[in-house]
Design an enzyme around this catalytic site. Sequence first.
Site, PDB file in Angstrom:
ATOM      1  N   CYS A  48      -8.260   1.762   6.558  1.00 19.98           N
ATOM      2  CA  CYS A  48      -7.890   2.473   5.520  1.00 19.98           C
ATOM      3  C   CYS A  48      -8.303   1.821   4.236  1.00 19.98           C
ATOM      4  O   CYS A  48      -8.686   0.798   4.112  1.00 19.98           O
ATOM      5  CB  CYS A  48      -6.267   2.453   5.665  1.00 19.98           C
ATOM      6  SG  CYS A  48      -5.312   0.913   5.360  1.00 19.98           S
ATOM      7  N   CYS A 106       2.423   5.955   8.913  1.00 18.56           N
ATOM      8  CA  CYS A 106       1.575   6.020   7.773  1.00 18.56           C
ATOM      9  C   CYS A 106       0.644   7.444   7.865  1.00 18.56           C
ATOM     10  O   CYS A 106      -0.039   7.544   9.261  1.00 18.56           O
ATOM     11  CB  CYS A 106       0.722   4.850   7.551  1.00 18.56           C
ATOM     12  SG  CYS A 106      -0.522   5.153   6.133  1.00 18.56           S
ATOM     13  N   CYS A 115       0.997  -1.097  -0.110  1.00 17.51           N
ATOM     14  CA  CYS A 115       0.057   0.075   0.182  1.00 17.51           C
ATOM     15  C   CYS A 115       0.917   1.355  -0.181  1.00 17.51           C
ATOM     16  O   CYS A 115       2.142   1.054   0.188  1.00 17.51           O
ATOM     17  CB  CYS A 115      -0.802  -0.012   1.309  1.00 17.51           C
ATOM     18  SG  CYS A 115       0.295  -0.055   2.687  1.00 17.51           S
ATOM     19  N   HIS A 172       5.313  -5.186   8.678  1.00 17.65           N
ATOM     20  CA  HIS A 172       5.480  -6.351   9.280  1.00 17.65           C
ATOM     21  C   HIS A 172       5.675  -7.457   8.009  1.00 17.65           C
ATOM     22  O   HIS A 172       4.872  -8.198   7.442  1.00 17.65           O
ATOM     23  CB  HIS A 172       4.182  -6.803   9.782  1.00 17.65           C
ATOM     24  CG  HIS A 172       4.005  -6.161  11.338  1.00 17.65           C
ATOM     25  ND1 HIS A 172       2.796  -6.018  11.997  1.00 17.65           N
ATOM     26  CD2 HIS A 172       5.069  -5.889  11.930  1.00 17.65           C
ATOM     27  CE1 HIS A 172       3.208  -5.494  13.018  1.00 17.65           C
ATOM     28  NE2 HIS A 172       4.513  -5.270  13.314  1.00 17.65           N
ATOM     29  N   GLU A 189       0.208  -0.479  16.202  1.00 14.72           N
ATOM     30  CA  GLU A 189      -0.576   0.638  16.007  1.00 14.72           C
ATOM     31  C   GLU A 189      -1.744   1.059  17.195  1.00 14.72           C
ATOM     32  O   GLU A 189      -1.818   2.323  17.524  1.00 14.72           O
ATOM     33  CB  GLU A 189      -1.429   0.350  14.652  1.00 14.72           C
ATOM     34  CG  GLU A 189      -2.203   1.585  14.297  1.00 14.72           C
ATOM     35  CD  GLU A 189      -3.312   1.274  13.068  1.00 14.72           C
ATOM     36  OE1 GLU A 189      -2.842   0.384  12.198  1.00 14.72           O
ATOM     37  OE2 GLU A 189      -4.176   1.990  13.083  1.00 14.72           O
ATOM     38  N   THR A 224      -6.724   0.964  11.696  1.00 10.48           N
ATOM     39  CA  THR A 224      -6.548   0.884  10.226  1.00 10.48           C
ATOM     40  C   THR A 224      -6.803  -0.400   9.541  1.00 10.48           C
ATOM     41  O   THR A 224      -7.301  -0.377   8.347  1.00 10.48           O
ATOM     42  CB  THR A 224      -5.412   1.828   9.646  1.00 10.48           C
ATOM     43  OG1 THR A 224      -4.425   1.074  10.184  1.00 10.48           O
ATOM     44  CG2 THR A 224      -5.533   3.240  10.155  1.00 10.48           C
ATOM     45  N   SER A 253       1.120  -9.660  10.894  1.00 18.41           N
ATOM     46  CA  SER A 253       0.465  -8.620   9.831  1.00 18.41           C
ATOM     47  C   SER A 253      -0.819  -8.743   9.923  1.00 18.41           C
ATOM     48  O   SER A 253      -1.562  -9.529   9.415  1.00 18.41           O
ATOM     49  CB  SER A 253       0.916  -8.820   8.383  1.00 18.41           C
ATOM     50  OG  SER A 253       0.018  -8.163   7.617  1.00 18.41           O
ATOM     51  N   SER A 254      -1.583  -7.662  10.715  1.00 16.18           N
ATOM     52  CA  SER A 254      -3.041  -7.412  10.912  1.00 16.18           C
ATOM     53  C   SER A 254      -3.774  -7.780   9.647  1.00 16.18           C
ATOM     54  O   SER A 254      -4.801  -8.378   9.455  1.00 16.18           O
ATOM     55  CB  SER A 254      -3.233  -6.543  11.632  1.00 16.18           C
ATOM     56  OG  SER A 254      -4.652  -6.084  11.985  1.00 16.18           O
ATOM     57  N   HIS A 282      -1.112  -4.811  19.266  1.00 14.63           N
ATOM     58  CA  HIS A 282      -0.644  -4.462  18.022  1.00 14.63           C
ATOM     59  C   HIS A 282      -0.030  -2.965  18.213  1.00 14.63           C
ATOM     60  O   HIS A 282      -0.408  -2.227  18.836  1.00 14.63           O
ATOM     61  CB  HIS A 282      -1.881  -4.343  16.971  1.00 14.63           C
ATOM     62  CG  HIS A 282      -1.369  -4.164  15.699  1.00 14.63           C
ATOM     63  ND1 HIS A 282      -1.018  -2.919  15.056  1.00 14.63           N
ATOM     64  CD2 HIS A 282      -0.868  -5.029  14.643  1.00 14.63           C
ATOM     65  CE1 HIS A 282      -0.363  -3.339  13.787  1.00 14.63           C
ATOM     66  NE2 HIS A 282      -0.791  -4.271  13.498  1.00 14.63           N
TER      67      HIS A 282
HETATM   68  S1  SF4 Z   1      -2.934   2.416   7.422  1.00 16.37           S
HETATM   69 FE1  SF4 Z   1      -3.245   1.224   5.382  1.00 16.37          FE
HETATM   70  S2  SF4 Z   1      -2.403   2.601   3.977  1.00 16.37           S
HETATM   71 FE2  SF4 Z   1      -1.433   3.041   5.918  1.00 16.37          FE
HETATM   72  S3  SF4 Z   1       0.455   1.535   6.133  1.00 16.37           S
HETATM   73 FE3  SF4 Z   1      -1.364   0.820   7.176  1.00 16.37          FE
HETATM   74  S4  SF4 Z   1      -2.301  -0.738   5.666  1.00 16.37           S
HETATM   75 FE4  SF4 Z   1      -0.722   0.863   4.387  1.00 16.37          FE
END
Ligand code: SF4
Length: 319
Positions: free
Chosen positions: A205, A106, A22, A51, A136, A175, A233-234, A134
């Site tokens: 996302c 991101c 992405c 990841h 994030e 996301t 990797s989620s 996670h």
């Molecule tokens: S939020 Fe979406 S666009 Fe951004 S790094 Fe993660 S998967 Fe990729």
Amino acid sequence: MTDAPATLPPMTLLIAAPRGFCAGVDRAIIIVERAIEKYGAPVYVRHEIVHNKYVVDGLKAKGAIFVESLDQVPDGVPVVFSAHGVPKAVPAKAEQRGLDYLDATCPLVSKVHRQAERQVDAGRHILFIGHKGHPEVIGTFGQVPEGTMSLIETVEDAEAFTPANPDNLAFLTQTTLSVDDTAAIVATLERRFPTISAPKGEDICYATSNRQTAVKAIAAKCDAVYVIGAPNSSNSLRLVEVAEREGTPARLIQRAADIDFDWLANVRTLGLTAGASAPEILVREVVERIGMRFAVVEQQVETAKETIAFKLPRGLETA
Ligand code: SF4
């Protein structure tokens, strides 16, 4: 001598599109590469930049050193923060130590960070839909004062949550969640707390939802699906779940070496996709390995076109 293709059993490969990298992953990898060009090796990276072992190993070979904590970064060496985002305390600590740091978070994760700040400024308690542990989620919790955000992982959590003030709530999401699971959790929250404030746009996302739509489109037509991605990797794990919900057996593999040919014994149509942190070279590796045992016919099934690209941080545009 290799078998003539005619002697191989047939296999149709339905390859989902979009799949793989992405815009956020692309940007994060370029940031590490440009940082190495600009500062020279080594450049430290806090947490796996994305990841994927193949990507991480490639960057290690170019001079990146991956660590889990800022304490492991020596003084005077630049450090990059991963695409998943970091708690505010991390750049603050880097500044205190006088480290040069580059933030590869991101922009779509940063957008959620800013929304969290705004909701807390408005005095709301945030219900954050995500997966415990996670990076994030850790990064987003680290944007707001402790006690202002609660984690909701399931519909059951959404049913059980007891707020101090049910009329002063907001929700946000990670996301890379399952679009369908998240919709069920949000529906539960909105039924229980009709005044809950929702994010302006979707937090899941574009890349996550596009990859889920694409795998859904092929799964029902396939006997089995392989998702190329890492176990941490989620968004890749969610692709396996989406395929399975269509009633199709699905497995996560990291590389061609993980292909289980016994599992493919009765498969004549195999679906293939890749998580947002898996490069296309790994898809080609898998296709080629399958082609050694089957007479492969490839078909790409495209459900969306992606044209998004994110700007690089200032100073790295032309390293
Ligand atoms: S939020 Fe979406 S666009 Fe951004 S790094 Fe993660 S998967 Fe990729």
